[in-house]
Every structure is written in C-alpha cells, then in structure tokens.
Design a protein around this motif. Structure first.
Motif, PDB file in Angstrom:
ATOM      1  N   TYR A   1       9.886  -2.795   7.913  1.00  0.00           N
ATOM      2  CA  TYR A   1      10.606  -1.551   8.188  1.00  0.00           C
ATOM      3  C   TYR A   1      10.507  -0.581   7.006  1.00  0.00           C
ATOM      4  O   TYR A   1      10.660   0.628   7.170  1.00  0.00           O
ATOM      5  N   LEU A   2      10.266  -1.102   5.807  1.00  0.00           N
ATOM      6  CA  LEU A   2      10.230  -0.271   4.612  1.00  0.00           C
ATOM      7  C   LEU A   2       9.113   0.773   4.657  1.00  0.00           C
ATOM      8  O   LEU A   2       9.184   1.783   3.951  1.00  0.00           O
ATOM      9  N   VAL A   3       8.095   0.562   5.484  1.00  0.00           N
ATOM     10  CA  VAL A   3       7.005   1.541   5.589  1.00  0.00           C
ATOM     11  C   VAL A   3       7.569   2.925   5.895  1.00  0.00           C
ATOM     12  O   VAL A   3       7.095   3.944   5.370  1.00  0.00           O
ATOM     13  N   SER A   4       8.595   2.970   6.709  1.00  0.00           N
ATOM     14  CA  SER A   4       9.185   4.270   7.078  1.00  0.00           C
ATOM     15  C   SER A   4       9.914   4.914   5.915  1.00  0.00           C
ATOM     16  O   SER A   4      10.208   6.109   5.954  1.00  0.00           O
ATOM     17  N   ALA A   5      10.195   4.139   4.857  1.00  0.00           N
ATOM     18  CA  ALA A   5      10.896   4.694   3.700  1.00  0.00           C
ATOM     19  C   ALA A   5       9.935   5.329   2.702  1.00  0.00           C
ATOM     20  O   ALA A   5      10.274   6.329   2.064  1.00  0.00           O
ATOM     21  N   PHE A   6       8.726   4.753   2.541  1.00  0.00           N
ATOM     22  CA  PHE A   6       7.822   5.302   1.525  1.00  0.00           C
ATOM     23  C   PHE A   6       6.725   6.199   2.101  1.00  0.00           C
ATOM     24  O   PHE A   6       5.991   6.832   1.344  1.00  0.00           O
ATOM     25  N   HIS A   7       6.561   6.231   3.435  1.00  0.00           N
ATOM     26  CA  HIS A   7       5.584   7.152   4.024  1.00  0.00           C
ATOM     27  C   HIS A   7       6.278   7.993   5.092  1.00  0.00           C
ATOM     28  O   HIS A   7       6.886   7.450   6.020  1.00  0.00           O
ATOM     29  N   PRO A   8       6.189   9.323   4.993  1.00  0.00           N
ATOM     30  CA  PRO A   8       6.951  10.174   5.926  1.00  0.00           C
ATOM     31  C   PRO A   8       6.474  10.096   7.367  1.00  0.00           C
ATOM     32  O   PRO A   8       7.291  10.161   8.283  1.00  0.00           O
ATOM     33  N   GLN A   9       5.156   9.948   7.576  1.00  0.00           N
ATOM     34  CA  GLN A   9       4.628   9.894   8.934  1.00  0.00           C
ATOM     35  C   GLN A   9       3.421   8.945   8.999  1.00  0.00           C
ATOM     36  O   GLN A   9       2.270   9.384   8.968  1.00  0.00           O
ATOM     37  N   PRO A  10       3.676   7.659   9.103  1.00  0.00           N
ATOM     38  CA  PRO A  10       2.571   6.686   9.146  1.00  0.00           C
ATOM     39  C   PRO A  10       1.936   6.621  10.539  1.00  0.00           C
ATOM     40  O   PRO A  10       2.140   5.671  11.300  1.00  0.00           O
ATOM     41  N   ARG A  11       1.146   7.641  10.855  1.00  0.00           N
ATOM     42  CA  ARG A  11       0.599   7.727  12.212  1.00  0.00           C
ATOM     43  C   ARG A  11      -0.470   6.673  12.477  1.00  0.00           C
ATOM     44  O   ARG A  11      -0.557   6.136  13.569  1.00  0.00           O
ATOM     45  N   ASP A  12      -1.302   6.412  11.480  1.00  0.00           N
ATOM     46  CA  ASP A  12      -2.452   5.517  11.669  1.00  0.00           C
ATOM     47  C   ASP A  12      -2.373   4.394  10.637  1.00  0.00           C
ATOM     48  O   ASP A  12      -2.547   4.630   9.434  1.00  0.00           O
ATOM     49  N   ILE A  13      -2.116   3.175  11.102  1.00  0.00           N
ATOM     50  CA  ILE A  13      -1.914   2.036  10.206  1.00  0.00           C
ATOM     51  C   ILE A  13      -2.987   0.981  10.475  1.00  0.00           C
ATOM     52  O   ILE A  13      -3.322   0.699  11.627  1.00  0.00           O
ATOM     53  N   LEU A  14      -3.498   0.404   9.403  1.00  0.00           N
ATOM     54  CA  LEU A  14      -4.362  -0.773   9.488  1.00  0.00           C
ATOM     55  C   LEU A  14      -3.582  -1.962   8.964  1.00  0.00           C
ATOM     56  O   LEU A  14      -3.025  -1.910   7.856  1.00  0.00           O
ATOM     57  N   MET A  15      -3.527  -3.028   9.730  1.00  0.00           N
ATOM     58  CA  MET A  15      -2.852  -4.248   9.299  1.00  0.00           C
ATOM     59  C   MET A  15      -3.870  -5.382   9.257  1.00  0.00           C
ATOM     60  O   MET A  15      -4.469  -5.722  10.287  1.00  0.00           O
TER      61      MET A  15
ATOM     62  N   ASN B   1      -0.344   4.991  -9.143  1.00  0.00           N
ATOM     63  CA  ASN B   1       1.067   4.884  -8.789  1.00  0.00           C
ATOM     64  C   ASN B   1       1.300   3.544  -8.081  1.00  0.00           C
ATOM     65  O   ASN B   1       0.526   3.168  -7.187  1.00  0.00           O
ATOM     66  N   ALA B   2       2.345   2.843  -8.502  1.00  0.00           N
ATOM     67  CA  ALA B   2       2.653   1.545  -7.897  1.00  0.00           C
ATOM     68  C   ALA B   2       4.152   1.289  -7.994  1.00  0.00           C
ATOM     69  O   ALA B   2       4.805   1.699  -8.960  1.00  0.00           O
ATOM     70  N   LEU B   3       4.664   0.619  -6.998  1.00  0.00           N
ATOM     71  CA  LEU B   3       6.080   0.263  -6.963  1.00  0.00           C
ATOM     72  C   LEU B   3       6.207  -1.087  -6.279  1.00  0.00           C
ATOM     73  O   LEU B   3       5.691  -1.282  -5.178  1.00  0.00           O
TER      74      LEU B   3
ATOM     75  N   HIS C   1     -10.363   4.007   1.790  1.00  0.00           N
ATOM     76  CA  HIS C   1     -10.048   4.156   3.212  1.00  0.00           C
ATOM     77  C   HIS C   1      -8.627   4.658   3.448  1.00  0.00           C
ATOM     78  O   HIS C   1      -8.105   4.527   4.556  1.00  0.00           O
ATOM     79  N   LEU C   2      -8.015   5.226   2.425  1.00  0.00           N
ATOM     80  CA  LEU C   2      -6.686   5.806   2.570  1.00  0.00           C
ATOM     81  C   LEU C   2      -6.786   7.319   2.698  1.00  0.00           C
ATOM     82  O   LEU C   2      -7.578   7.969   2.006  1.00  0.00           O
ATOM     83  N   LYS C   3      -5.979   7.873   3.576  1.00  0.00           N
ATOM     84  CA  LYS C   3      -5.892   9.321   3.698  1.00  0.00           C
ATOM     85  C   LYS C   3      -5.130   9.893   2.507  1.00  0.00           C
ATOM     86  O   LYS C   3      -4.521   9.154   1.716  1.00  0.00           O
ATOM     87  N   LEU C   4      -5.150  11.192   2.368  1.00  0.00           N
ATOM     88  CA  LEU C   4      -4.391  11.849   1.322  1.00  0.00           C
ATOM     89  C   LEU C   4      -2.907  11.489   1.472  1.00  0.00           C
ATOM     90  O   LEU C   4      -2.320  11.657   2.530  1.00  0.00           O
ATOM     91  N   GLY C   5      -2.334  10.960   0.408  1.00  0.00           N
ATOM     92  CA  GLY C   5      -0.946  10.523   0.452  1.00  0.00           C
ATOM     93  C   GLY C   5      -0.753   9.135   1.037  1.00  0.00           C
ATOM     94  O   GLY C   5       0.376   8.675   1.172  1.00  0.00           O
ATOM     95  N   GLY C   6      -1.864   8.456   1.367  1.00  0.00           N
ATOM     96  CA  GLY C   6      -1.778   7.121   1.949  1.00  0.00           C
ATOM     97  C   GLY C   6      -1.433   6.057   0.921  1.00  0.00           C
ATOM     98  O   GLY C   6      -1.496   6.289  -0.295  1.00  0.00           O
TER      99      GLY C   6
ATOM    100  N   ASP D   1      -2.536   6.715  -4.627  1.00  0.00           N
ATOM    101  CA  ASP D   1      -3.018   7.738  -5.551  1.00  0.00           C
ATOM    102  C   ASP D   1      -1.985   8.838  -5.750  1.00  0.00           C
ATOM    103  O   ASP D   1      -2.013   9.556  -6.763  1.00  0.00           O
ATOM    104  N   GLY D   2      -1.111   8.988  -4.788  1.00  0.00           N
ATOM    105  CA  GLY D   2      -0.065  10.003  -4.879  1.00  0.00           C
ATOM    106  C   GLY D   2       1.256   9.396  -5.293  1.00  0.00           C
ATOM    107  O   GLY D   2       1.425   8.173  -5.358  1.00  0.00           O
ATOM    108  N   PRO D   3       2.244  10.236  -5.597  1.00  0.00           N
ATOM    109  CA  PRO D   3       3.566   9.722  -5.984  1.00  0.00           C
ATOM    110  C   PRO D   3       4.223   8.950  -4.843  1.00  0.00           C
ATOM    111  O   PRO D   3       4.024   9.258  -3.666  1.00  0.00           O
TER     112      PRO D   3
END
Length: 513
Positions: free
Chosen positions: A283-297, A421-423, A394-399, A433-435
């Motif tokens: 569920y945390l994905v929704s906290a660090f990415h505003p709109q995760p439209r396309d996900i690879l698992m 950037n890492a957390l 293979h990450l989009k901008l802000g991915g 690559d982004g904050p």
C-alpha cells in the motif's frame, strides 16, 4: 552382441543416473532453502559415490574370473540394487531431516545410492569389451552411449517429465525402469529355469513394492524437508505444486513457500494485528508515488501484492513477470488473491524478470521487486548494481524502484549507491533519480477508499489517520524510515553487489544481518 548390450546398458544407465541426480538436486536444494552451495555439495556427494562404486567394481573385475553369463548376471543385480537405493533416497533423507538431522549430514545417503549407480558402468565394460587391440575403440562406444543417456536424462527428466509427473510418481517410474533393466539382464544371463523364475519374481516384487510403498514413504516428504522436527505440528500442506521450475508449497494457513523458502502469506489486510506478511508495504506505493499508472512487478510470490496494487484506482496497467508458473497456480487456488489474476489491468508473463527488462523498451512509474531472500541462489541477479542500472533505465521521469532487501546491508548500500535518492522503509528500499516524498495525507485518503473484491480494506468506522499505520518503528523495534546518507554511513564497510562478486550469495553470510 556383448558390446551392443554394454552400449545399450550404459545408455540406459546414464539416463537413469542423471535423472536421479536431477531429482536429488531438487530434494537437497529444497531442504536447504535454495542455498547457493547446494548444487556443489550434492554434486560432490554424487561424484564421490560414483567414484566409490567404480573403485569397488574395478577391484571385483580384477580379482574374479567369472564366465560371461555370470558377469552379466552380476551387472543386472547391481543395476537392480541401484534402482532400489535411488528409490529410497528421498524418503530416507526426509526421515532424517524430520528427526532433526542437519541437511549436510544427509549427503552420505546420496553418495551411498550413487555408489550402486557407479558400479554398473565398469561392470558393463568388463562384460562387453574383449581384452584385445580393439578394447580402446569398444570402450569409446560404451562411453558415447553413456554420455548420450546422461544428456537425455538431464533434458528429458529435467525439462519434460518434471512438468508432467510429481516427484513421487517420477521416482516410482525411474525405479521400475531401473529394476526392469536389471531384471532383464539377469534374465538373459540365466542358464536355468530356476534362475529365470527368480529374476522374473524379483522384478514383479520390486514393482509391487515401489507402487505400494510410495504413498506412505513419500506422503509427507516435503513437510519433513521443510519443517524438520516440527512437521507434525504444522500438518500436511494444503497444496504441493511441482513444476520443472521448482516446488511451490502452501500451508493450510495460507503461507506460501518456494523451493523450501518463505515467500509470503495470502493476506491483503494492512491492519497490524492481521498483517503477518506486512502487506502494508504494498500500500505504501501510493504514499511515495502520486500516480503509479504503469507498474512492473517482478515476482508473484503469494499474490498478495498483486491483489493490492491491482485494486489501486490510480493503477492502469500492472505487468507481472514470474519465472515459476507454480506460483500462478497457487494464487489461483487462494480465494483472497485469485481474482487479481483476472483483473483486466493485469498482464501476467512467465519469464525471467531480468531477461524481460533486457528485452523490453517500456518504461514504468514503479518497478516492484518483492521476490527473494538475499542469500538464495541467483539473488545477485536481482540485487546487483547491474540490475539496478537496468531497472533505472526503465523508469519514467519521477519513477522509483521499490525492492525487498530482506535486511541485507549490502543490498541497501547497492541501491543507495546507484540512485541519488533512496529511502528505506522496514526492509524495503525506495530508490529514484528524483526526490522521494512520503505523502501521508494522500496515503491515508487512498487507504480509506481502498476496496478489494468490493470490500473495504479498513474496518467500518475506522480511518487510516486514526490507525497511524506508517509508524516510526518497525516490527523489530528499529526505525521504520532511514534516509540515503544514513544508509551509506551505516553500510560503509559492506560491498556493493555486482554480477561478478555475487556478494550476497558467496560472501560470509554473517556480514549481512
């Protein structure tokens, strides 16, 4: 004629010997949870047994003068004994592990069984090759037959039959084949009616014993190999799914194991008292990415993460790459997660995750790897610097790359080194690559509205804000969150994982808590 018998015997014997080795690698690897040195130890025991059998047979051939028919009769007897010994390997090992014996201490069992297999080849050569100027050429023919049979054993049993027959039935089939070959050789060498009757009788008795005893001997085999002395307390597995890619077992409580190692629990509740598999991390994905439209698992596991992410209203496409179709079958049988497999957002691919990334040109908002414990075989393929670089491309901008380090400090350092950037959240690392910003308000708002199979994930009357799910301490009492600078400082003495050093697999395990 004798040479032809020797060549055919060596071919069939090679097939059976390598088939048994394939099965034994599976058994021992399952017992040690896929440890990287499992194959090496098993191979050493197997080759030691072959060498011992060849040595004993060589001494016998030099010290005994027996007519040709007697030699063939003994060859048949040895092959017959090898079939019986190979059939008993798995249940004997399971019995020992179920009594608390360490897996490494069971290696002599494999060596003893392969001793019988190793004795057959020199005895066949002694029978089929005359001691004259053509002995070398004839020996090469026998060797060619053995190599062909060994190759077929690896390919046919390893790539075909393991997808068709479970371990028990495959062992029964191989045992019957070995016993039949041995009995036929004994029968053809018999010079009296009494010996022919005896050869036929022991074959019938062997087949009856293999078929009749298999359900009992192999009935709780995987339970003993996994749980050891505690197998009775855990009970029988609800599902055992055997494929050439590996063995997936599911306990009656919904715990999923792959190759003898924990993979997860079929549960989608984020509540602390129910979150045994800590699925809150999904569920945390929704906290660090505003709109995760396309996900690879990469990696399906228990299917719980797939169910959670597929029901995120912001997700439009969810691509899952799983190397073992057994996990798909296990998820299909689990009511909690089964519907996710038919979700129109989901694209399920049976492939190697790294190979898929190397071939595709797609880019993703989030790449999720909740796949493997760091010390298992091939873990480096997913945790290395090279894999991080590949994922990054293979990450989009802000991915973000979001992966399970299973508390490996080397895995945490590698990701924090490759990405600016890492957390860390519990044992997961968010790298980008982004904050990276954790939006608590968005997380709580989405969690309040989150529904799976039409049911809210939070109980009626409660809210995510009241529950305070993103706490500052993890399940071990340590800090839940840790920034990149702190990670790099804490892990400064640890190596960066690469494809070459395979650090998490072959370095001292104690280095990585």
């Amino acid at each position: 004629m004798r040479l032809l018998v020797a060549v055919l015997g060596a071919t069939l014997g090679g097939y059976l010997a390598l088939s048994h080795e394939v099965l034994w690698v599976r058994i021992y690897g399952f017992t040690v949870e896929g440890a990287p040195d499992a194959f090496g130890f098993l191979l050493a025991a197997y080759l030691a047994g072959l060498a011992g059998g060849s040595l004993l047979a060589g001494r016998y051939c030099r010290s005994t003068a027996v007519e040709r028919s007697g030699q063939l009769y003994r060859v048949g007897g040895v092959i017959f004994a090898g079939a019986l010994a190979a059939f008993l390997v798995a249940p004997v090992v399971a019995h020992l592990v179920g009594r608390g014996v360490e897996p490494a201490s069971t290696l002599p069992v494999f060596a003893l069984a392969s001793t019988c297999l190793g004795a057959g080849f020199p005895l066949l050569c002694h029978f089929g090759i005359r001691a004259d100027e053509l002995a070398g050429a004839r020996l090469s023919y026998v060797y060619v037959g053995n190599i062909v049979g060994s190759t077929l054993g690896s390919l046919v049993t390893g790539l075909v039959l393991l997808d068709v027959l479970p371990l028990r039935e495959l062992n029964v089939a191989l045992a019957i084949a070995g016993a039949a070959i041995g009995a036929m050789l004994m029968l053809s060498a018999s010079t009296t009616a009494r010996s022919r009757v005896f050869s036929g009788a022991i074959l019938v008795a062997a087949i009856a014993s293999f078929v009749g005893s298999a359900p009992t001997l192999y009935g709780d085999l995987y339970e003993k190999l996994l749980y050891g002395e505690e197998h009775r307390e855990h009970g029988r597995f609800a599902h055992v799914i055997e494929r050439r890619e590996g063995v997936v077992t599911v306990s009656r409580s919904g715990t999923v194991y792959g190759g003898g190692s924990y993979e997860g629990i079929t549960n989608v509740s984020p509540l602390p008292e129910k979150d045994e598999n800590r699925v809150l991390r999904a569920y945390l994905v929704s906290a660090f990415h505003p709109q995760p439209r396309d996900i690879l698992m990469i990696g399906l596991g228990s299917g719980s993460w797939l169910q959670v992410l597929a029901n995120d209203p912001d997700v439009e496409r969810l691509t899952v790459v799983e190397i073992n179709p057994g996990f798909v079958e296990a998820a299909r049988r689990a009511p909690v997660v089964a519907s996710a497999l038919d979700n129109p957002k989901v694209e399920l691919l049976i492939d190697d995750g790294r190979r898929y990334l190397g071939r595709t040109s797609r880019r993703f908002d989030v790449i999720v790897e909740n796949t493997i414990v760091y010390w298992r075989s091939y873990a480096s393929m997913l945790l290395s610097r090279e894999m991080m670089d590949l994922s990054r491309r293979h990450l989009k901008l802000g991915g973000a790359l979001y992966y399970n380090t299973t508390m490996s400090t080397a895995a945490q350092k590698t990701g924090a080194t490759v990405f600016p950037n890492a957390l860390r959240y519990q044992n997961m690392l968010i790298a980008s690559d982004g904050p990276i910003t954790i939006d608590h308000a968005r997380f709580e708002r989405k969690l309040d509205a989150w529904r799976i199979d039409g049911r809210p994930v939070l109980p009626a009357g409660s809210s995510a804000a009241q529950l305070d799910l993103l706490k500052e301490q993890d399940w071990r009492g340590g800090p839940t969150w840790e920034g990149r600078e702190s990670i790099l400082l804490r892990t400064q003495d640890d190596p960066i994982i690469t494809d070459d050093n395979m650090a998490t697999e072959w370095w001292a395990f104690g280095t990585y808590p």
